[in-house]
Design an enzyme around this catalytic site. Sequence first.
Site, PDB file in Angstrom:
ATOM      1  CE  LYS A 178      -5.216  10.482 -11.762  1.00 22.41           C
ATOM      2  NZ  LYS A 178      -4.041   9.610 -11.604  1.00 22.41           N
ATOM      3  CB  ALA A 184      -8.582  19.056  -7.688  1.00 23.89           C
ATOM      4  CE1 TYR A 227      -8.903  10.182 -11.049  1.00 31.19           C
ATOM      5  CE2 TYR A 227     -10.227  11.350 -12.674  1.00 31.19           C
ATOM      6  CZ  TYR A 227      -9.237  10.431 -12.362  1.00 31.19           C
ATOM      7  OH  TYR A 227      -8.590   9.767 -13.373  1.00 31.19           O
ATOM      8  CG  ASN A 269      -0.986   3.035 -13.519  1.00 29.04           C
ATOM      9  OD1 ASN A 269      -1.657   3.628 -14.363  1.00 29.04           O
ATOM     10  ND2 ASN A 269      -1.396   1.915 -12.937  1.00 29.04           N
ATOM     11  CG  ASP A 288      -1.770   1.218   1.358  1.00 31.43           C
ATOM     12  OD1 ASP A 288      -1.637   2.141   0.515  1.00 31.43           O
ATOM     13  OD2 ASP A 288      -2.578   1.277   2.304  1.00 31.43           O
ATOM     14  CB  ILE A 289       2.248   3.364  -2.716  1.00 28.59           C
ATOM     15  CG1 ILE A 289       0.950   3.818  -3.390  1.00 28.59           C
ATOM     16  CG2 ILE A 289       2.906   2.215  -3.480  1.00 28.59           C
ATOM     17  CD1 ILE A 289       1.166   4.407  -4.782  1.00 28.59           C
TER      18      ILE A 289
END
Length: 250
Positions: free
Chosen positions: A155, A153, A151, A87, A60-61
Amino acid sequence: MTASLQDQVVIVTGAGSGIGCATALAFASAGAHVLAVGRRAEALHRTAAQHPGIAVLPADITRAGAPQDVVDAAAGRWGRVDVLVNNAGATAVMPLAETDAQRVTDLLALNVVAPSLLAKAALPYLRAGRGTIVNISSTFGHRPLPGAAHYAASKAALEQLTRSWALELAADGVRVNALAPGPTESEALTAAGLPDDVIDRLKQDETARIPLGRRGTPEEVATWIVRLADPAATWLTGQVLTIDGGLELG
């Protein structure tokens, strides 16, 4: 171009399905050593089973210390890190009237904070090998998305990080670019918790707005991720390439 990826070491997050899976396979097919990272161990092993050049690391990053653990795993296995593909990400349908502090925090933790900490952890290796970062944005990183503004925002933030890091790291020979896919076949909408009938309606609506008349495939997107990362693209940095069937032209 991809001949220059032979024996490069590539980290791909969110590699258990969709664009991440296709990207891991594309790099491995080009001769790279790939560390496929994601939360779901079974999904990662399905990805790795398709090519011997792929190793897996369930993680879990967003967990404290996880970005450094990911980079250490790749460097410990192969001695270097040449490419980081940020990604992993999540979509959140959240109209303003339903804004929830924890959902916003979780979204930014995955879509903005984790990629930043992964890039920081990988930076010494990227500098040493004049490597590259590819951030995965979205068409909606630079066009409005009513009902999912946070979402979009997140990106948009990733795209601005791309441009800023590109300038910051240019003197070290580290290139930073982003790919902004449009609607692509993946598990993202299901993972966002949407019911099947809503997903079907959204897909139909999206397809109707795309000039080329269809949603994208993960393999189409992966092709361009590999091209952006290829060391042969020596004079390309700070760019956000949109691949969306012409959607942003509408």
